[in-house]
Enzyme design. Sequence first.
Site, short mmCIF file in Angstrom:
data_model
loop_
_atom_site.label_atom_id
_atom_site.label_comp_id
_atom_site.label_asym_id
_atom_site.label_seq_id
_atom_site.Cartn_x
_atom_site.Cartn_y
_atom_site.Cartn_z
N HIS A 1 -7.56 -2.27 4.35
CA HIS A 1 -7.65 -3.62 3.78
C HIS A 1 -6.63 -4.58 4.39
CE1 HIS A 1 -10.09 -1.93 0.47
NE2 HIS A 1 -9.17 -1.02 0.32
O1 RIB Z 1 -7.24 -3.66 -3.00
C1 RIB Z 1 -6.55 -3.32 -1.82
C2 RIB Z 1 -5.15 -3.81 -1.85
O2 RIB Z 1 -4.45 -3.20 -2.93
C3 RIB Z 1 -4.34 -3.43 -0.59
O3 RIB Z 1 -3.37 -4.39 -0.36
C4 RIB Z 1 -3.71 -2.12 -0.97
O4 RIB Z 1 -2.50 -1.89 -0.24
C5 RIB Z 1 -3.40 -2.37 -2.41
O5 RIB Z 1 -2.17 -3.07 -2.47
#
Ligand code: RIB
Length: 320
Positions: A251
């Site tokens: 992500h």
């Molecule tokens: O939903 C994904 C996010 O939440 C990313 O930043 C992961 O590291 C968590 O922090």
Amino acid sequence: MQRILIDTDPGVDDAFAILLALRSPELHVEAITTVCGNTPVVQATQNLLTILGVLDLDQFPVIAQGEAQPLVKPLVTAAHVHGEDGLGNTSQLRTANGSLLYPPANTEVSSMAGVDLILEMAARYPDELVIVTLGPLTNIAKAIRKDAPKMRRLRKIVVMGGVFEEYGNVTTTAEFNIFVDPHAADEVFQFGVPVHIAPLDATHQVILTGERLHAEVDKRDSPISRFLKDSTQACMEFYRQHVGFWGLHIHDALPIGMLTYPDYFKSVDAYVQVETEGTLTNGMTVADLRRERQPFNPNAQVCVKVTAEAFLDDFFERLQ
Ligand code: RIB
Ligand code: CA
């Protein structure tokens, strides 16, 4: 060259983003601040030092520890995804002689509070600094509350967070970074500085399979690649059992990619609000992304399409 400040809650996928940013000539990482999220902020700061220790850096960004609690809600962490230490339990890995396999970088954590470092950088680089947020937006909201005029000089804020036309990854309707601190997210989105969002709708288009990751690691056998393999073991098992494939979504690498190779990302204007009071929908990001309903008062650009394979190819090209 773009001057950036990264605000992060490392975080297995945060590591991918931080390593990519520091290997991208288009970016100069001026500072990194940590925030509570995947793991408590003290551990997040230790994890940041571990990540930086994997790189052979001559110079380090300025580092400061940020907020330990969200603005209003109690902290929710994600050890079930990122491991007890928040970094795939790499902090427990030892060499044959018992020393740390991934020792922390030889650099200091500033005595400044993360919020104050954010304000210092915003003032030092007016109309130039880009803030990239990889965790809950608590530090950013507190910096706005403390000195809005300084924060108004930001060039933009690039946010990994939210979900619009898919299900959430914490509740049916909420993505983790926004769910942890919905009040902070709403204050940032309503503040008026341009916001570019990489929601789950975009990050789910990039699927890093375990097979691809291990093939790339075996090709290089570098400290970075070994670290990415070791730090993702537990996370990829979680994905195998709960998401449906052995691998992970990186992500947090997407906001960095939106700065280094923007052609791989397509976004739409939107007016984004955050549900802060709902019970079932707390932390939901609300916006109408339909083309025919483009808002008269957009406060954000939301990424809706990623050229995923090209992004992954370039990612591994840079992480030699
Ligand atoms: O939903 C994904 C996010 O939440 C990313 O930043 C992961 O590291 C968590 O922090
Ligand atoms: Ca994160």
